[in-house]
Design an enzyme around this catalytic site. Sequence first.
Site, PDB file in Angstrom:
ATOM      1  N   GLU A   3      -4.817   2.996  -8.927  1.00 55.30           N
ATOM      2  CA  GLU A   3      -3.479   2.552  -9.292  1.00 55.30           C
ATOM      3  C   GLU A   3      -3.174   3.052 -10.703  1.00 55.30           C
ATOM      4  O   GLU A   3      -3.921   3.850 -11.261  1.00 55.30           O
ATOM      5  CB  GLU A   3      -3.382   1.033  -9.158  1.00 55.30           C
ATOM      6  CG  GLU A   3      -3.597   0.561  -7.723  1.00 55.30           C
ATOM      7  CD  GLU A   3      -3.337  -0.915  -7.516  1.00 55.30           C
ATOM      8  OE1 GLU A   3      -2.709  -1.544  -8.390  1.00 55.30           O
ATOM      9  OE2 GLU A   3      -3.758  -1.451  -6.478  1.00 55.30           O
ATOM     10  N   LYS A  57       1.912   7.545 -10.677  1.00 48.65           N
ATOM     11  CA  LYS A  57       0.504   7.861 -10.419  1.00 48.65           C
ATOM     12  C   LYS A  57       0.262   9.368 -10.325  1.00 48.65           C
ATOM     13  O   LYS A  57      -0.765   9.808  -9.805  1.00 48.65           O
ATOM     14  CB  LYS A  57       0.030   7.156  -9.149  1.00 48.65           C
ATOM     15  CG  LYS A  57       0.050   5.629  -9.294  1.00 48.65           C
ATOM     16  CD  LYS A  57      -0.808   4.930  -8.265  1.00 48.65           C
ATOM     17  CE  LYS A  57      -0.254   5.045  -6.887  1.00 48.65           C
ATOM     18  NZ  LYS A  57      -1.044   4.264  -5.907  1.00 48.65           N
ATOM     19  N   HIS A  90     -16.743  17.390  -0.666  1.00 48.60           N
ATOM     20  CA  HIS A  90     -15.407  16.883  -0.997  1.00 48.60           C
ATOM     21  C   HIS A  90     -14.888  17.377  -2.348  1.00 48.60           C
ATOM     22  O   HIS A  90     -13.858  16.895  -2.811  1.00 48.60           O
ATOM     23  CB  HIS A  90     -15.354  15.353  -0.966  1.00 48.60           C
ATOM     24  CG  HIS A  90     -15.873  14.748   0.302  1.00 48.60           C
ATOM     25  ND1 HIS A  90     -15.387  15.108   1.544  1.00 48.60           N
ATOM     26  CD2 HIS A  90     -16.853  13.822   0.519  1.00 48.60           C
ATOM     27  CE1 HIS A  90     -16.033  14.416   2.474  1.00 48.60           C
ATOM     28  NE2 HIS A  90     -16.925  13.641   1.882  1.00 48.60           N
ATOM     29  N   ARG A 109     -11.085  11.479   1.280  1.00 51.85           N
ATOM     30  CA  ARG A 109     -10.135  11.135   2.347  1.00 51.85           C
ATOM     31  C   ARG A 109      -8.932  12.073   2.413  1.00 51.85           C
ATOM     32  O   ARG A 109      -8.099  11.964   3.303  1.00 51.85           O
ATOM     33  CB  ARG A 109      -9.673   9.683   2.185  1.00 51.85           C
ATOM     34  CG  ARG A 109     -10.829   8.693   2.292  1.00 51.85           C
ATOM     35  CD  ARG A 109     -10.385   7.254   2.191  1.00 51.85           C
ATOM     36  NE  ARG A 109      -9.550   6.868   3.324  1.00 51.85           N
ATOM     37  CZ  ARG A 109      -9.005   5.662   3.470  1.00 51.85           C
ATOM     38  NH1 ARG A 109      -9.206   4.738   2.540  1.00 51.85           N
ATOM     39  NH2 ARG A 109      -8.265   5.377   4.516  1.00 51.85           N
ATOM     40  N   ARG A 151      18.628 -10.191  -3.966  1.00 56.43           N
ATOM     41  CA  ARG A 151      17.586  -9.669  -3.077  1.00 56.43           C
ATOM     42  C   ARG A 151      16.750 -10.803  -2.492  1.00 56.43           C
ATOM     43  O   ARG A 151      16.246 -11.663  -3.214  1.00 56.43           O
ATOM     44  CB  ARG A 151      16.678  -8.706  -3.839  1.00 56.43           C
ATOM     45  CG  ARG A 151      17.367  -7.456  -4.374  1.00 56.43           C
ATOM     46  CD  ARG A 151      17.696  -6.494  -3.243  1.00 56.43           C
ATOM     47  NE  ARG A 151      16.503  -6.044  -2.549  1.00 56.43           N
ATOM     48  CZ  ARG A 151      15.763  -4.995  -2.936  1.00 56.43           C
ATOM     49  NH1 ARG A 151      16.090  -4.313  -4.034  1.00 56.43           N
ATOM     50  NH2 ARG A 151      14.708  -4.636  -2.241  1.00 56.43           N
ATOM     51  N   ARG A 260      -0.056  -5.591   3.111  1.00 54.66           N
ATOM     52  CA  ARG A 260      -1.069  -5.546   2.070  1.00 54.66           C
ATOM     53  C   ARG A 260      -1.704  -6.926   1.891  1.00 54.66           C
ATOM     54  O   ARG A 260      -1.040  -7.954   2.003  1.00 54.66           O
ATOM     55  CB  ARG A 260      -0.461  -5.093   0.730  1.00 54.66           C
ATOM     56  CG  ARG A 260       0.281  -3.765   0.784  1.00 54.66           C
ATOM     57  CD  ARG A 260      -0.611  -2.617   1.257  1.00 54.66           C
ATOM     58  NE  ARG A 260      -1.699  -2.373   0.331  1.00 54.66           N
ATOM     59  CZ  ARG A 260      -1.599  -1.593  -0.745  1.00 54.66           C
ATOM     60  NH1 ARG A 260      -0.451  -1.021  -1.056  1.00 54.66           N
ATOM     61  NH2 ARG A 260      -2.650  -1.400  -1.517  1.00 54.66           N
TER      62      ARG A 260
END
Length: 270
Positions: A3, A57, A90, A109, A151, A260
């Site tokens: 993150e 990110k 990798h 991944r 919202r 999540r």
Amino acid sequence: MPELPEVEVSRQGISPWLTGIKVTRVVVRDGRLRWPVPGEIQELVDLTIHRVSRRAKYLLLETDFGTADLHLGMSGSLRVLNIGTPAEKHDHVDIELANGKLLRLNDPRRFGALLWTREPAEAHALLAKLGPEPLTDAFNAEYLQGRAKGRSTAIKTFLMDNHVVVGVGNIYANEALYAAGIHPKRAAGNISAERLETLVAEIKRVLASAIQQGGTTLKDFTSADGKPGYFVQQLQVYGRGGQACFHCHTLLSEIRLGQRTTVFCSHCQR
């Protein structure tokens, strides 16, 4: 998944080795990442990296003639190594430098990315519509209240929308909401200005603390020198579903929210 704090820790780790240094070679062993590594990435060769910055990110290797955009995806990591260091499984891309070092992207991944753009980095389609950085003055209670007005979206889901604010991922959204005493399912538009001010302050505090501690290592993340992040030792709720709240000793609830994992204290968070 790395993150914002983990990406910022990576930026701080690689920047001293790359800034002001010319790229001598780009080796793409396997370009099948989230998006195929473009052949144009070879334009980076013979260019000097003037700045290593971050937007959300994305790590941006800025030159006078274009920008290489790096994203670590779900499991990516960067290492600064000596040229000639044997590649391991990798290790998909090396950016070799005139100082005898290389920047190596490892991504088991393959959800990471390496892109090349000749336009200003902020104008790239992936970056142009992002919300403000959470650690800047642009992210404040007045801004958040304006975006949240009317919202009904759950506040945790709202915070994780990178069009609202970038970099408040799942770990840190859980932690900031707990620290602010706000239930993650509360409607974003139904939170007072005073509580939003507390929430903004806690988001900034939690993220800054995580960066200072080298990020949070849960599985894949290590920094550019191979060291883990230590913020995991300070987690108050994330990963602790069913355990006692450190404040009131109520067992922490764990639910799925926006697909999540969400952990909260039903007593402390309203």
